[in-house]
Write an enzyme that holds these catalytic residues in place. Structure first.
Site, PDB file in Angstrom:
ATOM      1  N   HIS A 141     -75.451  79.086  17.753  1.00 30.68           N
ATOM      2  CA  HIS A 141     -76.431  79.490  18.751  1.00 30.68           C
ATOM      3  C   HIS A 141     -77.478  78.399  18.951  1.00 30.68           C
ATOM      4  CE1 HIS A 141     -74.775  83.558  18.089  1.00 30.68           C
ATOM      5  NE2 HIS A 141     -75.244  83.809  19.301  1.00 30.68           N
ATOM      6  N   LYS A 145     -83.046  80.622  18.304  1.00 28.34           N
ATOM      7  CA  LYS A 145     -82.630  81.931  17.789  1.00 28.34           C
ATOM      8  C   LYS A 145     -83.248  82.168  16.425  1.00 28.34           C
ATOM      9  CE  LYS A 145     -78.580  84.892  17.105  1.00 28.34           C
ATOM     10  NZ  LYS A 145     -79.203  86.008  17.864  1.00 28.34           N
TER      11      LYS A 145
END
Length: 251
Positions: A141, A145
């Site tokens: 990600h 995040k």
């Protein structure tokens, strides 16, 4: 017309969802909630408890700490709610269960139709491979995040454990110089960097062969589209806890 209260309306996903809903002919945002004031074409509020606009459904893409307040509002108004916020802790998960006794609650760790079909496939093939194949999950990600591993990685890991004879132990990353890596372990590995929207790979590594199941999120639109599907699905449902698997099965 399906009238939506959008919680987390000015965040990254909230802005994407505003655009997706604007393209719908039978859905509109009638109120937005975010922790700081912002300008929009609909009334905005900094707390969901202050919302005084009637609506049909709530979609929440905010922060896990806001989930109890969103659920409390949904219960008070007897309004269906889609919880698309990730990183929920045990307290928020218990709140989901409690609220679902009073109103319709939709929750999935990932709103992507593709991810949930992947989980369905995992449940089908894992029993055929578990006796000989190590199973590992790698997720990637963007560097903003906050939670690791991702809720989606845990969703996929739980899909594995839902279908095995003996539950696997989750290993979050691997380090050391004397590892045995038994089949009873399921490794979950998190990568963070750049602007990666989301990548998940489930690896089945057996004797002389490897099977990989991959899902690549090319934009955040897939999560917004899933939330729109969920809102339409849950709008007329009675009290209970619903998820993407139930939505898929009723298609």
């Amino acid at each position: 017309m399906l009238d939506v209260i959008l919680s987390g309306a000015n965040g990254r996903m909230g802005k994407v969802l505003q655009g997706i809903i604007a393209q719908q002919t039978e859905m509109q945002v009638v109120a937005g909630v975010d922790r700081e004031s912002f300008a929009a074409e609909f009334p905005t509020f900094t707390q969901i408890s202050d919302v005084n606009v009637s609506a049909d459904v709530i979609i929440d893409f905010s922060h896990f700490s806001n989930v109890p307040a969103v659920l409390g509002f949904a219960v008070e108004k007897k309004m269906p709610v889609v919880i698309a916020t990730t990183g929920l802790e045990e307290e928020q998960k218990q709140a989901l269960l409690a609220a679902s006794k009073e109103t319709a609650v939709f929750f999935s760790a990932n709103m992507s139709l593709g991810i949930n079909l992947l989980a369905k496939a995992i449940r089908e093939i894992t029993p055929l491979l578990e006796d000989e194949f190590n199973i590992e999950i790698v997720e990637k990600h963007h560097n903003l995040k906050k939670d690791a591993p991702s809720g989606t990685a845990l969703l996929l890991a739980d899909a594995v454990n839902d279908s095995v004879k003996e539950k696997k132990e989750y290993i979050y990353g691997r380090h050391g110089n004397d590892l045995t890596n038994p089949l009873s372990e399921l490794g979950i590995h998190a990568v963070r960097g750049g602007t990666i929207p989301g990548e998940h790979t489930v690896i089945y590594a057996g004797p002389d062969e490897i099977i990989e199941l991959n899902h690549f999120a090319l934009s955040r639109n897939i999560f917004a589209n899933g939330a729109v599907k969920a809102a339409k699905y849950i709008n007329k449902k009675t009290a209970g806890l619903y998820d993407m698997e139930k939505l898929i099965d009723e298609k």
